[in-house]
Design a protein around this motif. Structure first.
Motif, PDB file in Angstrom:
ATOM      1  N   LEU A 207       0.781  -1.238   0.000  1.00  0.00           N
ATOM      2  CA  LEU A 207       0.000   0.000   0.000  1.00  0.00           C
ATOM      3  C   LEU A 207       0.811   1.285   0.000  1.00  0.00           C
ATOM      4  N   LYS A 208       2.135   1.186   0.008  1.00  0.00           N
ATOM      5  CA  LYS A 208       2.894   2.430  -0.142  1.00  0.00           C
ATOM      6  C   LYS A 208       4.262   2.105  -0.716  1.00  0.00           C
ATOM      7  N   LEU A 209       4.404   2.347  -1.995  1.00  0.00           N
ATOM      8  CA  LEU A 209       5.675   2.080  -2.675  1.00  0.00           C
ATOM      9  C   LEU A 209       6.042   3.293  -3.525  1.00  0.00           C
ATOM     10  N   ASN A 210       7.298   3.364  -3.887  1.00  0.00           N
ATOM     11  CA  ASN A 210       7.745   4.360  -4.875  1.00  0.00           C
ATOM     12  C   ASN A 210       7.916   3.654  -6.205  1.00  0.00           C
ATOM     13  N   CYS A 211       7.850   4.451  -7.294  1.00  0.00           N
ATOM     14  CA  CYS A 211       7.848   3.798  -8.616  1.00  0.00           C
ATOM     15  C   CYS A 211       9.134   3.018  -8.884  1.00  0.00           C
ATOM     16  N   TRP A 212      10.260   3.429  -8.262  1.00  0.00           N
ATOM     17  CA  TRP A 212      11.491   2.661  -8.520  1.00  0.00           C
ATOM     18  C   TRP A 212      11.412   1.265  -7.914  1.00  0.00           C
ATOM     19  N   ASP A 213      10.544   1.068  -6.891  1.00  0.00           N
ATOM     20  CA  ASP A 213      10.393  -0.273  -6.309  1.00  0.00           C
ATOM     21  C   ASP A 213       9.699  -1.228  -7.285  1.00  0.00           C
ATOM     22  N   PHE A 214       8.776  -0.685  -8.119  1.00  0.00           N
ATOM     23  CA  PHE A 214       7.921  -1.590  -8.901  1.00  0.00           C
ATOM     24  C   PHE A 214       8.007  -1.433 -10.413  1.00  0.00           C
ATOM     25  N   ALA A 215       8.752  -0.421 -10.918  1.00  0.00           N
ATOM     26  CA  ALA A 215       8.694  -0.139 -12.371  1.00  0.00           C
ATOM     27  C   ALA A 215       9.072  -1.359 -13.208  1.00  0.00           C
ATOM     28  N   ALA A 216      10.185  -1.999 -12.889  1.00  0.00           N
ATOM     29  CA  ALA A 216      10.626  -3.159 -13.680  1.00  0.00           C
ATOM     30  C   ALA A 216       9.693  -4.351 -13.438  1.00  0.00           C
ATOM     31  N   ILE A 228      -1.442  -6.031 -13.063  1.00  0.00           N
ATOM     32  CA  ILE A 228      -0.996  -5.196 -11.933  1.00  0.00           C
ATOM     33  C   ILE A 228      -1.780  -3.898 -11.992  1.00  0.00           C
ATOM     34  N   THR A 229      -2.504  -3.626 -10.922  1.00  0.00           N
ATOM     35  CA  THR A 229      -3.403  -2.465 -10.902  1.00  0.00           C
ATOM     36  C   THR A 229      -3.258  -1.709  -9.580  1.00  0.00           C
ATOM     37  N   ASN A 230      -3.932  -0.565  -9.532  1.00  0.00           N
ATOM     38  CA  ASN A 230      -4.088   0.104  -8.246  1.00  0.00           C
ATOM     39  C   ASN A 230      -5.355  -0.473  -7.584  1.00  0.00           C
ATOM     40  N   PRO A 231      -5.688  -0.051  -6.343  1.00  0.00           N
ATOM     41  CA  PRO A 231      -6.855  -0.650  -5.684  1.00  0.00           C
ATOM     42  C   PRO A 231      -8.176  -0.401  -6.412  1.00  0.00           C
ATOM     43  N   ALA A 232      -8.229   0.598  -7.308  1.00  0.00           N
ATOM     44  CA  ALA A 232      -9.456   0.825  -8.089  1.00  0.00           C
ATOM     45  C   ALA A 232      -9.553  -0.159  -9.255  1.00  0.00           C
ATOM     46  N   ILE A 234      -7.501  -0.167 -11.784  1.00  0.00           N
ATOM     47  CA  ILE A 234      -6.995   0.486 -13.007  1.00  0.00           C
ATOM     48  C   ILE A 234      -5.518   0.125 -13.179  1.00  0.00           C
ATOM     49  N   ASP A 235      -5.120  -0.134 -14.426  1.00  0.00           N
ATOM     50  CA  ASP A 235      -3.727  -0.504 -14.706  1.00  0.00           C
ATOM     51  C   ASP A 235      -2.752   0.452 -14.023  1.00  0.00           C
ATOM     52  N   LEU A 236      -1.755  -0.129 -13.352  1.00  0.00           N
ATOM     53  CA  LEU A 236      -0.798   0.667 -12.582  1.00  0.00           C
ATOM     54  C   LEU A 236       0.008   1.586 -13.501  1.00  0.00           C
ATOM     55  N   ASN A 239       2.917   6.736 -11.503  1.00  0.00           N
ATOM     56  CA  ASN A 239       2.482   7.717 -10.506  1.00  0.00           C
ATOM     57  C   ASN A 239       1.678   7.099  -9.370  1.00  0.00           C
ATOM     58  N   ASP A 240       1.424   5.793  -9.440  1.00  0.00           N
ATOM     59  CA  ASP A 240       0.698   5.128  -8.349  1.00  0.00           C
ATOM     60  C   ASP A 240       1.649   4.770  -7.215  1.00  0.00           C
ATOM     61  N   SER A 241       1.048   4.455  -6.055  1.00  0.00           N
ATOM     62  CA  SER A 241       1.889   3.978  -4.942  1.00  0.00           C
ATOM     63  C   SER A 241       1.293   2.742  -4.268  1.00  0.00           C
TER      64      SER A 241
END
Ligand code: LIP
Length: 264
Positions: A207-216, A228-232, A234-236, A239-241
């Protein structure tokens, strides 16, 4: 845009250079500093980010860089490298071998190359948009679990998560009540995503990440057939966290639990 294979080759080269640097620090020891409460940074993180940027710049001097430590371009830069030189720094400082050197290339906000290299195991995960995901050059794909009760699910907790920590813990409890196979907290988001991409984990949420943690890892999951989506739902994007990654089949179940707990 540049050739995807060439971009991937440069990403892998930079990851391997960083791996060599990190391994030297593993042998010699390193200084640890605090960025904030329970938020560590080491000499190895800084040196690895520097070598990654220097290596990529040799081929792409005009590109922009966004990394965990020093380089801070905007996520909407046209040709952007998103770097976590050591994802899982806390593991690294405790000699826990779950660490990812994570390098992604994003063109106009869309990640099209993603590479994660574990310097302890030398496992190299690579995804190229439209060309699939591989582990050590062999194709990987997400699992086929359909129910929570067939799933092994990973999560993570950011330092200073506030109320979202309670939501995470509530979700974990619900997943255990629903008899999932187990919950894992590996300590490196990039590796969690590689494990979803390679079918070891059926899902992962944090529930709280920075984009460098998940981009790859985001591209690795998608190219391996996952979502991989946000809680709504919607495709991540970069700018999501908050994110949920899965094999697709268990996605709606996890989204429903998460959203129920968030609103209660
Ligand atoms: C860490 C993640 C970890 C997450 C932490 C942190 P770092 O990255 O990958 O899984 O739970 O909050 O973001 O700081 O070690 O690169």
């Amino acid at each position: 845009m540049e050739n995807l294979n060439e971009l991937a080759n440069v990403a892998v080269l930079a990851a391997k250079e960083a791996r060599n640097t990190v391994k030297k620090f593993i042998e010699s020891g390193f200084k640890i500093d605090m960025k904030g409460p329970a938020n560590l940074v080491t000499e190895a993180d800084l040196a690895a980010e520097k070598i990654i940027v220097e290596t990529i710049k040799k081929t792409y001097p005009e590109h922009s860089f966004l990394g965990e430590e020093k380089v801070k371009a905007e996520t909407n830069a046209e040709n952007l490298w998103v770097i976590d030189p050591i994802d899982g720094t806390t593991n690294f400082t405790h000699d826990v071998p779950v660490v990812g050197i994570s390098i992604a290339f994003s063109h106009k906000g869309e990640v099209v190359v993603g590479c994660v290299l574990n310097p302890f195991t030398d496992d190299l995960y690579l995804a190229i948009k439209g060309k699939g995901s591989t582990l050590n050059d062999k194709p990987i794909k997400v699992s086929s679990a359909e129910k929570i009760s067939d799933s092994l699910i990973a999560t993570g907790f950011y330092y200073g998560l506030g109320n979202d920590l309670n939501v995470s813990l509530d979700v974990i409890k619900t997943l255990i009540d629903k008899e999932c196979h187990g919950i894992r907290r590996m300590g490196a988001a990039s590796i969690d995503l590689c494990y979803v991409a390679s079918g070891k984990f059926d899902a992962y949420f944090e529930l709280k990440l920075n984009c460098w943690d998940f981009a790859a890892g985001m591209l690795l999951v998608r190219e391996a057939g996952g979502i991989i989506t946000n809680p709504a739902g919607i495709d991540l994007t970069l700018n999501d966290s908050q994110l949920i990654a899965s094999n697709t089949s268990v996605h709606p179940h996890i989204l429903a639990i998460l959203n129920e707990r968030k609103s209660s």
